[in-house]
Design an enzyme around this catalytic site. Structure first.
Site, PDB file in Angstrom:
ATOM      1  N   LYS A 197      -8.474   0.241   6.739  1.00 15.97           N
ATOM      2  CA  LYS A 197      -9.671   0.533   7.543  1.00 15.97           C
ATOM      3  C   LYS A 197     -10.221   1.938   7.377  1.00 15.97           C
ATOM      4  O   LYS A 197      -9.468   2.907   7.299  1.00 15.97           O
ATOM      5  CB  LYS A 197      -9.329   0.358   9.023  1.00 15.97           C
ATOM      6  CG  LYS A 197      -9.094  -1.073   9.416  1.00 15.97           C
ATOM      7  CD  LYS A 197      -8.742  -1.132  10.874  1.00 15.97           C
ATOM      8  CE  LYS A 197      -8.559  -2.573  11.322  1.00 15.97           C
ATOM      9  NZ  LYS A 197      -7.942  -2.603  12.650  1.00 15.97           N
ATOM     10  N   GLY A 353       2.988   5.684   6.022  1.00 10.69           N
ATOM     11  CA  GLY A 353       3.985   4.621   5.953  1.00 10.69           C
ATOM     12  C   GLY A 353       3.859   3.698   4.762  1.00 10.69           C
ATOM     13  O   GLY A 353       4.824   3.496   4.021  1.00 10.69           O
TER      14      GLY A 353
HETATM   15  P1  AMP Z   1      -3.325   1.301   6.567  1.00  6.70           P
HETATM   16  O1  AMP Z   1      -2.284   0.935   7.585  1.00  6.70           O
HETATM   17  O2  AMP Z   1      -4.690   1.486   7.111  1.00  6.70           O
HETATM   18  O3  AMP Z   1      -2.872   2.446   5.658  1.00  6.70           O
HETATM   19  O4  AMP Z   1      -3.451   0.049   5.631  1.00  6.70           O
HETATM   20  C1  AMP Z   1      -2.396  -0.468   4.890  1.00  6.70           C
HETATM   21  C2  AMP Z   1      -2.639  -1.933   4.696  1.00  6.70           C
HETATM   22  O5  AMP Z   1      -3.875  -2.129   4.057  1.00  6.70           O
HETATM   23  C3  AMP Z   1      -1.602  -2.601   3.852  1.00  6.70           C
HETATM   24  O6  AMP Z   1      -0.857  -3.464   4.653  1.00  6.70           O
HETATM   25  C4  AMP Z   1      -2.428  -3.388   2.818  1.00  6.70           C
HETATM   26  O7  AMP Z   1      -1.987  -4.695   2.645  1.00  6.70           O
HETATM   27  C5  AMP Z   1      -3.801  -3.385   3.436  1.00  6.70           C
HETATM   28  N1  AMP Z   1      -4.856  -3.540   2.426  1.00  6.70           N
HETATM   29  C6  AMP Z   1      -5.034  -2.832   1.303  1.00  6.70           C
HETATM   30  N2  AMP Z   1      -6.070  -3.308   0.597  1.00  6.70           N
HETATM   31  C7  AMP Z   1      -6.565  -4.358   1.272  1.00  6.70           C
HETATM   32  C8  AMP Z   1      -7.644  -5.269   1.034  1.00  6.70           C
HETATM   33  N3  AMP Z   1      -8.402  -5.177  -0.055  1.00  6.70           N
HETATM   34  N4  AMP Z   1      -7.868  -6.220   1.951  1.00  6.70           N
HETATM   35  C9  AMP Z   1      -7.096  -6.308   3.057  1.00  6.70           C
HETATM   36  N5  AMP Z   1      -6.081  -5.485   3.331  1.00  6.70           N
HETATM   37  C10 AMP Z   1      -5.813  -4.502   2.456  1.00  6.70           C
END
Ligand code: AMP
Length: 395
Positions: A197, A353
């Protein structure tokens, strides 16, 4: 910045706040002892000088006293890692703790029971902090993972050691590594920000726009930018209410001379599942019913060019859904590029993380310059905040 190297611990009791919040399995065995190992250099340094060590930590999020969150579970493994016997006090304050601390001989190690069995810990209670403080002669903070919390043992306690407080070697290293990226960085500086996000990274992005030359944006965040720019993102993850913010970031970046690099192609899937059908498509024309789950090959080539010419690299957040094997390629490839740039002399810092998990999972841990141990704490430092646990030592 005072560290344990600036004090003489001979016949002194070091009261060390560590982050021993380690994962346990159902038999209460520690499944990942990284955090205990990370505190070893500080503890060793004090023992070598003829001091004794009192360790305090939290474990989990107990509601009052809950046996499953007892630090007793980690006494054995801590003893193994340190190579010395480790004693345990079944309460972190009160008579039990006082007695154990008083009887502690030089060269010995004592672990106090979970700080969070007392609500006063998270409340930052001054009387509770004073009671903890009475156990030791010198306060050492070596817990980066909780440095962003103004808890009794991480921050409030420092006032009772006006002349006798310092950073442990781990926390000092964390601060030094982040400063290498944020303050004394060698240019060009590149930040890679991924993850799901925009909203969770926005303050970081705003703060580091002043410090970086390049910003690679990947992961789920991509699609809020792409949609805001008029692209077709199919069913990809998107924060519609953050589109204006995305455009504002792009405008600000331009104003500050920061080059933003977004993926140009993605691996799109017809479902959020490892066995979904996939195709590589242009990031601006993802078909309806398909969602971008990883960076595509052209994007990775572009990112490679940027990474290879960087002298300082910060990486936070995966480039795709790396937990699913078929969408891990972007994150693995990027990790390899960062490792290659590091071998050529760049300084690379990985934190947060998910990126830390990815780096470990793909065996790149020792091929980057530094892997941060604190997720939330690192993000807050990247946001430009002064962490209370750090400020309390510096004051
Ligand atoms: P964050 O906790 O915001 O650092 O996000 C990490 C998460 O983002 C991980 O669990 C990934 O699986 C997810 N993520 C990365 N790329 C995508 C994508 N294109 N669509 C959905 N989720 C994503």
């Amino acid at each position: 910045m005072k560290t344990v190297q600036d004090f003489d611990f001979k016949n002194k009791k070091a009261l060390i706040r560590v982050d021993f919040n380690v994962p346990l399995d159902e038999q209460f065995q520690v499944t990942d002892s990284t955090r205990i190992e990370a505190a070893k250099p500080t503890i060793d340094a004090i023992l070598a000088q003829g001091g004794s060590v009192i360790l305090m930590s939290h474990l989990g999020r107990p509601k009052g006293v809950e046996a499953k969150y007892s630090l007793q579970h980690i006494v054995h493994i801590t003893s193994e890692i340190l190579g010395v016997p480790v004693q345990f006090a079944s309460n972190c304050v009160g008579e039990v703790a006082q007695e154990a601390a008083q009887n502690l001989l030089a060269g010995s190690v004592l672990i106090l029971e979970n700080l969070r069995f007392h609500p006063e810990e998270e409340a930052g209670d001054v009387a509770f902090a004073k009671e903890l403080a009475s156990l030791g002669d010198i306060y050492v903070n070596d817990a980066f993972g909780t440095a962003h919390r103004a808890h009794a043992s991480t921050t409030i306690i420092a006032q009772f050691f006006p002349e006798h407080k310092c950073f442990g070697l781990l926390l000092a290293k964390e601060i030094e590594s982040l400063n290498k990226v944020l303050k004394n960085s060698e240019k060009p500086v590149t930040a890679v920000l991924g993850g799901s996000k925009v909203s969770s990274k926005i303050t970081v992005i705003e703060n580091i726009l002043d410090k970086v030359d390049h910003m690679i944006i990947g992961g789920g965040m991509t699609f809020t930018f792409v949609k805001a720019l008029g692209g077709k993102i199919g069913n990809s993850i998107c924060e519609d209410d953050k589109q204006d913010l995305a455009l504002e970031i792009l405008r600000l970046a331009k104003e500050k001379g920061v080059q933003i690099h977004l993926p140009v192609d993605v691996v799109a899937a017809d479902a959020f599942a490892n066995d979904a059908q996939t195709q590589v498509v242009d990031v601006n024309s993802i078909p309806d019913g398909w969602q971008g789950l990883d960076a595509g090959p052209k994007s990775l080539d572009l990112f490679k060019e940027v990474i290879m010419e960087s002298k300082t690299i910060l990486w936070n957040g995966p480039l795709g859904v790396f937990e699913l094997e078929n969408f891990a390629n972007g994150t693995i490839t990027l990790g390899n590029y960062i490792a290659e740039a590091t071998a050529k002399g760049a300084f690379s810092l990985v934190g947060g993380g998910d990126s830390v998990a990815a780096v470990k999972q793909f065996g790149l841990e020792h091929k980057v310059s530094y892997v941060s141990t604190g997720g939330g704490a690192m993000l807050e430092m990247l946001e430009g905040r002064v962490l209370p646990g750090i400020a309390a030592i510096l004051e």
